[in-house]
Design an enzyme around this catalytic site. Structure first.
Site, PDB file in Angstrom:
ATOM      1  N   ASP A  20       8.570 -31.417  19.923  1.00 30.91           N
ATOM      2  CA  ASP A  20       9.022 -30.798  20.288  1.00 30.91           C
ATOM      3  C   ASP A  20       9.722 -31.086  21.360  1.00 30.91           C
ATOM      4  OD1 ASP A  20       8.711 -27.692  20.032  1.00 30.91           O
ATOM      5  OD2 ASP A  20       6.783 -27.640  21.282  1.00 30.91           O
ATOM      6  N   GLY A  21       9.734 -29.593  21.812  1.00 33.21           N
ATOM      7  CA  GLY A  21      10.929 -29.586  23.713  1.00 33.21           C
ATOM      8  C   GLY A  21      12.139 -29.957  23.640  1.00 33.21           C
ATOM      9  N   ASN A  22      13.371 -29.371  22.061  1.00 35.58           N
ATOM     10  CA  ASN A  22      14.041 -29.624  22.360  1.00 35.58           C
ATOM     11  C   ASN A  22      15.000 -28.456  23.153  1.00 35.58           C
ATOM     12  OD1 ASN A  22      13.983 -32.013  20.360  1.00 35.58           O
ATOM     13  ND2 ASN A  22      14.611 -30.924  19.144  1.00 35.58           N
ATOM     14  N   GLY A  23      14.738 -27.580  22.600  1.00 30.09           N
ATOM     15  CA  GLY A  23      15.020 -26.218  23.477  1.00 30.09           C
ATOM     16  C   GLY A  23      15.109 -25.903  25.289  1.00 30.09           C
ATOM     17  N   ARG A  53      20.475 -24.577  22.845  1.00 29.16           N
ATOM     18  CA  ARG A  53      19.335 -24.882  22.715  1.00 29.16           C
ATOM     19  C   ARG A  53      20.172 -26.221  21.291  1.00 29.16           C
ATOM     20  NH1 ARG A  53      14.342 -23.142  22.036  1.00 29.16           N
ATOM     21  NH2 ARG A  53      14.043 -23.721  20.203  1.00 29.16           N
ATOM     22  N   HIS A 111      18.862 -30.334  20.269  1.00 28.76           N
ATOM     23  CA  HIS A 111      18.556 -30.674  18.681  1.00 28.76           C
ATOM     24  C   HIS A 111      19.389 -32.149  18.523  1.00 28.76           C
ATOM     25  CE1 HIS A 111      15.740 -27.617  18.312  1.00 28.76           C
ATOM     26  NE2 HIS A 111      16.068 -26.296  18.322  1.00 28.76           N
ATOM     27  N   SER A 121       9.816 -27.292   9.910  1.00 31.43           N
ATOM     28  CA  SER A 121       8.057 -26.652  10.068  1.00 31.43           C
ATOM     29  C   SER A 121       8.433 -25.613   8.866  1.00 31.43           C
ATOM     30  CB  SER A 121       7.530 -25.439  11.306  1.00 31.43           C
ATOM     31  OG  SER A 121       7.845 -25.150  11.359  1.00 31.43           O
ATOM     32  N   TRP A 137      12.044 -21.305   9.849  1.00 30.53           N
ATOM     33  CA  TRP A 137      12.812 -20.578   9.044  1.00 30.53           C
ATOM     34  C   TRP A 137      12.993 -19.160   9.914  1.00 30.53           C
ATOM     35  CZ3 TRP A 137      16.459 -22.202   5.591  1.00 30.53           C
ATOM     36  CH2 TRP A 137      15.987 -23.656   4.708  1.00 30.53           C
ATOM     37  N   LEU A 145       8.375 -50.728   8.261  1.00 23.92           N
ATOM     38  CA  LEU A 145       6.886 -49.200   8.973  1.00 23.92           C
ATOM     39  C   LEU A 145       8.311 -48.238   7.555  1.00 23.92           C
ATOM     40  CD1 LEU A 145       6.540 -47.023  11.498  1.00 23.92           C
ATOM     41  CD2 LEU A 145       9.451 -46.844  11.301  1.00 23.92           C
ATOM     42  N   ARG A 168       2.242 -35.393  20.649  1.00 24.54           N
ATOM     43  CA  ARG A 168       3.096 -33.890  20.647  1.00 24.54           C
ATOM     44  C   ARG A 168       3.521 -34.061  22.533  1.00 24.54           C
ATOM     45  NH1 ARG A 168       2.077 -27.798  18.084  1.00 24.54           N
ATOM     46  NH2 ARG A 168       4.757 -27.045  19.416  1.00 24.54           N
ATOM     47  N   GLU A 182      -7.259 -38.935  16.847  1.00 24.93           N
ATOM     48  CA  GLU A 182      -7.020 -38.443  18.795  1.00 24.93           C
ATOM     49  C   GLU A 182      -5.402 -38.221  18.830  1.00 24.93           C
ATOM     50  OE1 GLU A 182      -9.566 -39.567  20.153  1.00 24.93           O
ATOM     51  OE2 GLU A 182     -10.465 -40.592  18.899  1.00 24.93           O
TER      52      GLU A 182
HETATM   53  C1  IPE Z   1       6.396 -27.531  15.416  1.00 28.03           C
HETATM   54  O1  IPE Z   1       7.059 -26.816  16.359  1.00 28.03           O
HETATM   55  C2  IPE Z   1       7.426 -27.800  14.645  1.00 28.03           C
HETATM   56  C3  IPE Z   1       7.881 -29.333  14.378  1.00 28.03           C
HETATM   57  C4  IPE Z   1       8.139 -29.520  15.718  1.00 28.03           C
HETATM   58  C5  IPE Z   1       8.819 -29.491  13.783  1.00 28.03           C
HETATM   59  P1  IPE Z   1       7.233 -25.615  16.992  1.00 28.03           P
HETATM   60  O2  IPE Z   1       8.378 -25.622  18.302  1.00 28.03           O
HETATM   61  O3  IPE Z   1       8.228 -24.844  15.653  1.00 28.03           O
HETATM   62  O4  IPE Z   1       5.777 -25.009  17.061  1.00 28.03           O
HETATM   63  P2  IPE Z   1       5.300 -24.193  18.268  1.00 28.03           P
HETATM   64  O5  IPE Z   1       6.274 -22.307  17.816  1.00 28.03           O
HETATM   65  O6  IPE Z   1       5.595 -24.063  19.625  1.00 28.03           O
HETATM   66  O7  IPE Z   1       3.628 -23.820  17.619  1.00 28.03           O
HETATM   67  C1  IPE Z   2      11.577 -29.375  18.298  1.00 26.54           C
HETATM   68  O1  IPE Z   2      12.092 -28.413  19.907  1.00 26.54           O
HETATM   69  C2  IPE Z   2      12.735 -29.121  17.459  1.00 26.54           C
HETATM   70  C3  IPE Z   2      11.900 -28.066  16.854  1.00 26.54           C
HETATM   71  C4  IPE Z   2      10.994 -27.191  16.341  1.00 26.54           C
HETATM   72  C5  IPE Z   2      12.292 -28.746  15.302  1.00 26.54           C
HETATM   73  P1  IPE Z   2      12.060 -26.897  19.874  1.00 26.54           P
HETATM   74  O2  IPE Z   2      13.467 -26.580  18.955  1.00 26.54           O
HETATM   75  O3  IPE Z   2      10.968 -26.141  18.878  1.00 26.54           O
HETATM   76  O4  IPE Z   2      12.386 -27.114  21.605  1.00 26.54           O
HETATM   77  P2  IPE Z   2      11.252 -25.753  22.369  1.00 26.54           P
HETATM   78  O5  IPE Z   2       9.558 -25.851  22.253  1.00 26.54           O
HETATM   79  O6  IPE Z   2      11.845 -24.255  21.986  1.00 26.54           O
HETATM   80  O7  IPE Z   2      11.593 -25.886  23.995  1.00 26.54           O
HETATM   81 MG    MG Z   3       9.055 -26.024  19.914  1.00 24.75          MG
END
Ligand code: IPE
Ligand code: IPE
Ligand code: MG
Length: 255
Positions: free
Chosen positions: A29-32, A42, A46, A74, A78, A140, A197, A216
């Site tokens: 998480d956190g790419n954006g 954003r 990715h 997830s 979508w 793996l 996470r 954990e």
């Molecule tokens: C969870 O991250 C899904 C993936 C990492 C693929 P999200 O960024 O979609 O989750 P929320 O919306 O913050 O809960």
């Molecule tokens: C995780 O990064 C990638 C996916 C959910 C596909 P995000 O795109 O959720 O990045 P943030 O959470 O918006 O920073």
């Molecule tokens: Mg996210």
């Protein structure tokens, strides 16, 4: 379940965790936010996230993790803008096309969980190819959770059990924890010991809800594109310090 680490880091200097989880799940998480904090679109986050994934797979293999489940897309993703969704689809294809041969050479077995029906034909074909090519690999196991939602997975398992019950193949008393586990897409894969996470968010977002009963959790304060081997080692070291009880009691030291 955990194993004593059998390997040392190639440099010798880096601490290799003393206890290695068998199965690690990662919510990437956190790419954006990585991108927007740099005034980039954003999707650039990715793209950089794919490089972090590559580092993560190598590191997991080096450390001796047996199963690595990565949450890539997830069921709820979508709902993002169409352009972002299509870039995520394109990046999955790019990752498989670009990295499959290398992962195969590293003895990585690829398994995919998530609903295939909602995916395009070319993505379905690539996922099938990745699984078929690497089926016999013993290193793996990389479980790619794509178009995945744990609630949807559990609902599908319940539907398959209900169908067997209606057909007279199952009685209510046959419906056990083990049977439900066998009907999930992760059948045959041990439950995750550790779920990591990135990004600082502390939630599961519909990831492995059933399987994570005794996992954990480690929440790392970095964005996914910055993830590297040191981050994985730090999460595993944190895991190694945890006392897992599984509802029991830990024997007090002998006096
Ligand atoms: C969870 O991250 C899904 C993936 C990492 C693929 P999200 O960024 O979609 O989750 P929320 O919306 O913050 O809960
Ligand atoms: C995780 O990064 C990638 C996916 C959910 C596909 P995000 O795109 O959720 O990045 P943030 O959470 O918006 O920073
Ligand atoms: Mg996210």
């Amino acid at each position: 379940m955990s194993l004593r680490a059998a390997t040392r880091d190639a440099t010798g200097a880096e601490e290799v965790p003393a206890v290695v989880p068998v199965h690690v799940g990662i919510i990437m998480d956190g790419n954006g936010r990585w991108a927007t904090s740099r005034k980039l679109p954003r999707v650039e986050g990715h793209r950089r996230g794919v490089e972090a994934l590559r580092r993560c797979v190598r590191a997991a293999r080096d450390i001796g993790i047996r199963y690595l489940t990565i949450y890539s897309f997830s069921h709820e993703n979508w709902s993002r803008p169409v352009t972002e969704v299509s870039e995520l689809m394109r990046l999955l294809k790019f990752f498989i096309r670009h990295d499959l041969a290398d992962m195969h050479a590293q003895d990585v077995r690829v398994r995919v969980i998530g609903e295939r029906a909602g995916l395009s034909k070319d993505i379905r074909a690539l996922l099938d190819e990745a699984e078929a090519l690497t089926r016999g690999n013993q290193g793996l196991t990389l479980v790619v959770a794509f178009n995945y939602g744990a609630r949807q997975e559990i609902a599908a398992a319940a539907a398959s059990i209900a169908a067997d019950a209606v057909a007279g193949r199952l009685r209510p008393e046959d419906v056990t924890v083990e049977l439900i586990s066998q009907r999930l897409e992760t059948a045959g894969i041990p439950d995750p010991d550790l779920i990591v996470r990135t990004s600082g968010e502390q939630r599961l977002s519909n990831f492995l809800l059933w399987q994570a009963a005794y996992a954990e959790f480690v929440f790392l304060p970095i964005y996914w594109p910055d993830f590297d081997k040191a981050a994985l080692v730090s999460a595993v070291n944190e895991f190694a310090r945890r006392e897992r009880r599984f509802g029991g009691v830990v024997p007090s030291p002998a006096r």
